[in-house]
Design a protein around this motif. Sequence first.
Motif, PDB file in Angstrom:
ATOM      1  N   LYS A   1       0.811  -1.416  -0.090  1.00  0.00           N
ATOM      2  CA  LYS A   1      -0.045  -0.015  -0.139  1.00  0.00           C
ATOM      3  C   LYS A   1       0.944   1.088   0.073  1.00  0.00           C
ATOM      4  O   LYS A   1       0.674   2.104  -0.888  1.00  0.00           O
ATOM      5  N   GLU A   2       1.714   1.336   0.908  1.00  0.00           N
ATOM      6  CA  GLU A   2       2.795   2.190   0.970  1.00  0.00           C
ATOM      7  C   GLU A   2       3.565   2.460  -0.214  1.00  0.00           C
ATOM      8  O   GLU A   2       3.682   3.962  -0.732  1.00  0.00           O
ATOM      9  N   VAL A   3       3.916   1.617  -0.953  1.00  0.00           N
ATOM     10  CA  VAL A   3       4.737   1.610  -2.007  1.00  0.00           C
ATOM     11  C   VAL A   3       3.846   1.961  -3.159  1.00  0.00           C
ATOM     12  O   VAL A   3       4.206   2.975  -4.012  1.00  0.00           O
ATOM     13  N   GLY A   4       2.833   1.687  -3.208  1.00  0.00           N
ATOM     14  CA  GLY A   4       1.631   2.200  -4.302  1.00  0.00           C
ATOM     15  C   GLY A   4       1.413   3.450  -4.239  1.00  0.00           C
ATOM     16  O   GLY A   4       1.383   4.283  -5.215  1.00  0.00           O
ATOM     17  N   ASP A   5       1.205   4.046  -3.020  1.00  0.00           N
ATOM     18  CA  ASP A   5       0.912   5.534  -2.930  1.00  0.00           C
ATOM     19  C   ASP A   5       2.072   6.146  -3.087  1.00  0.00           C
ATOM     20  O   ASP A   5       1.915   7.382  -3.997  1.00  0.00           O
ATOM     21  N   ILE A   6       3.212   5.852  -2.823  1.00  0.00           N
ATOM     22  CA  ILE A   6       4.521   6.663  -3.130  1.00  0.00           C
ATOM     23  C   ILE A   6       4.614   6.759  -4.557  1.00  0.00           C
ATOM     24  O   ILE A   6       4.944   7.581  -5.054  1.00  0.00           O
ATOM     25  N   LEU A   7       4.689   5.746  -5.324  1.00  0.00           N
ATOM     26  CA  LEU A   7       4.806   5.348  -6.762  1.00  0.00           C
ATOM     27  C   LEU A   7       3.752   6.045  -7.403  1.00  0.00           C
ATOM     28  O   LEU A   7       4.106   7.071  -8.290  1.00  0.00           O
ATOM     29  N   PHE A   8       2.548   6.152  -7.079  1.00  0.00           N
ATOM     30  CA  PHE A   8       1.456   6.794  -7.762  1.00  0.00           C
ATOM     31  C   PHE A   8       1.809   8.417  -7.569  1.00  0.00           C
ATOM     32  O   PHE A   8       1.609   9.210  -8.758  1.00  0.00           O
ATOM     33  N   ALA A   9       2.033   8.893  -6.347  1.00  0.00           N
ATOM     34  CA  ALA A   9       2.050  10.267  -6.184  1.00  0.00           C
ATOM     35  C   ALA A   9       3.315  10.864  -6.877  1.00  0.00           C
ATOM     36  O   ALA A   9       3.291  11.840  -7.476  1.00  0.00           O
ATOM     37  N   TRP A  10       4.542   9.904  -7.006  1.00  0.00           N
ATOM     38  CA  TRP A  10       5.538  10.467  -7.427  1.00  0.00           C
ATOM     39  C   TRP A  10       5.394  10.506  -8.945  1.00  0.00           C
ATOM     40  O   TRP A  10       5.800  11.670  -9.365  1.00  0.00           O
ATOM     41  N   LEU A  11       4.794   9.652  -9.404  1.00  0.00           N
ATOM     42  CA  LEU A  11       4.491   9.658 -11.076  1.00  0.00           C
ATOM     43  C   LEU A  11       3.855  10.660 -11.381  1.00  0.00           C
ATOM     44  O   LEU A  11       3.848  11.412 -12.575  1.00  0.00           O
ATOM     45  N   LYS A  12       2.624  11.164 -10.390  1.00  0.00           N
ATOM     46  CA  LYS A  12       1.636  12.334 -10.877  1.00  0.00           C
ATOM     47  C   LYS A  12       2.512  13.682 -10.772  1.00  0.00           C
ATOM     48  O   LYS A  12       2.181  14.414 -11.464  1.00  0.00           O
ATOM     49  N   SER A  13       3.318  13.761  -9.457  1.00  0.00           N
ATOM     50  CA  SER A  13       4.274  14.944  -9.567  1.00  0.00           C
ATOM     51  C   SER A  13       5.021  15.237 -10.642  1.00  0.00           C
ATOM     52  O   SER A  13       5.267  16.424 -10.895  1.00  0.00           O
TER      53      SER A  13
ATOM     54  N   SER B   1       4.218  15.071 -14.012  1.00  0.00           N
ATOM     55  CA  SER B   1       3.507  15.787 -14.748  1.00  0.00           C
ATOM     56  C   SER B   1       2.795  17.175 -14.314  1.00  0.00           C
ATOM     57  O   SER B   1       2.607  18.085 -14.740  1.00  0.00           O
ATOM     58  N   THR B   2       2.343  16.867 -13.094  1.00  0.00           N
ATOM     59  CA  THR B   2       1.715  18.159 -12.482  1.00  0.00           C
ATOM     60  C   THR B   2       2.746  19.278 -11.847  1.00  0.00           C
ATOM     61  O   THR B   2       2.211  20.313 -11.691  1.00  0.00           O
ATOM     62  N   LYS B   3       3.838  18.772 -11.431  1.00  0.00           N
ATOM     63  CA  LYS B   3       4.748  19.620 -10.752  1.00  0.00           C
ATOM     64  C   LYS B   3       4.272  20.078  -9.312  1.00  0.00           C
ATOM     65  O   LYS B   3       4.916  21.028  -8.884  1.00  0.00           O
ATOM     66  N   GLN B   4       3.313  19.270  -8.686  1.00  0.00           N
ATOM     67  CA  GLN B   4       2.754  19.614  -7.446  1.00  0.00           C
ATOM     68  C   GLN B   4       3.301  18.635  -6.515  1.00  0.00           C
ATOM     69  O   GLN B   4       3.060  17.170  -6.925  1.00  0.00           O
ATOM     70  N   GLN B   5       3.922  18.761  -5.505  1.00  0.00           N
ATOM     71  CA  GLN B   5       4.241  17.641  -4.334  1.00  0.00           C
ATOM     72  C   GLN B   5       3.380  17.442  -3.235  1.00  0.00           C
ATOM     73  O   GLN B   5       2.655  18.482  -2.887  1.00  0.00           O
ATOM     74  N   THR B   6       2.925  16.370  -2.819  1.00  0.00           N
ATOM     75  CA  THR B   6       2.426  15.890  -1.823  1.00  0.00           C
ATOM     76  C   THR B   6       3.555  14.950  -0.915  1.00  0.00           C
ATOM     77  O   THR B   6       4.324  15.241  -1.023  1.00  0.00           O
ATOM     78  N   GLN B   7       2.835  14.857   0.276  1.00  0.00           N
ATOM     79  CA  GLN B   7       3.674  14.076   1.207  1.00  0.00           C
ATOM     80  C   GLN B   7       4.306  12.723   0.858  1.00  0.00           C
ATOM     81  O   GLN B   7       5.420  12.512   0.769  1.00  0.00           O
TER      82      GLN B   7
END
Length: 268
Positions: free
Chosen positions: A61-73, A75-81
């Motif tokens: 779960k943690e790896v999936g959340d981190i990987l998805f957020a990192w890939l999204k960042s 393109s969006t250039k916006q950072q999340t935790q």
Amino acid sequence: MTTLQIIVLAIIQGITEFLPISSSAHLILPAQILGWQDQGTAFDVAVHVGSLLAVLIYFRKEVGDILFAWLKSLSTKQQTQNSRLGWLIIFATVPGVVFGYLMTGFVEDYARSPLVIASTTIGFGLLLWWADAKATQVKTLDTLNWKVAMGVGFAQALAVIPGTSRSGATITAGLMLGLTRDAAARFSFLLSIPIILAAATYYSLKLATDEAEPAMDLMAMITGGLFAFVSAYACIHLFLKAINSIGMLPFVIYRLILGAALLAFVYL
């Protein structure tokens, strides 16, 4: 190797990869003390893959959340935790990869002796004890910053020296830089994913290009990978459940006993 040797070495790899007691030391010692033949590169690949699958599945779960957020960042250039944590893991991995690549030959030639393993086992064991007893443990993964992440990353680079322990070095650094026991352990485990992947890739390339390497025993690789996976998964689960209550002292005591036994083996 016999089936018993395969199982024993795979379990040792699975357990010691994530406990702060050094997997490399425990895999070298059977050959040094019991006279077992070197397990070979193919077996190294198998047990590393087993350990990698264990940490990936446990933290899926943690790896999936981190990987998805990192890939999204990207393109969006916006950072999340989570995306920020992904970047911290990537940059903290760089010192270990670089240092491991540059020092592999030196370590193979000069640093795999029982004396070196005994010295690093005792020395880094005492440092782990000091960090657990004296450091201020207040930071969580939510408050992890670049300074702490890179400090842990450079500590991971030291683990190329047998007996140091990758998890021991990273957890020690995390504690010294203010992380809680749980946060230090979890970041150490997440940081293990790219470094184990890098090690497995290195061994695979070595296997493919080294004509002197013995032929692969597929059943030995499957058996080794399976037992490494099961033991690593169980180790991660039990370690995270117990770490806040038992602390690091049991592992420190174990390292001191192991180091003393190795010194006795060298000099007696």
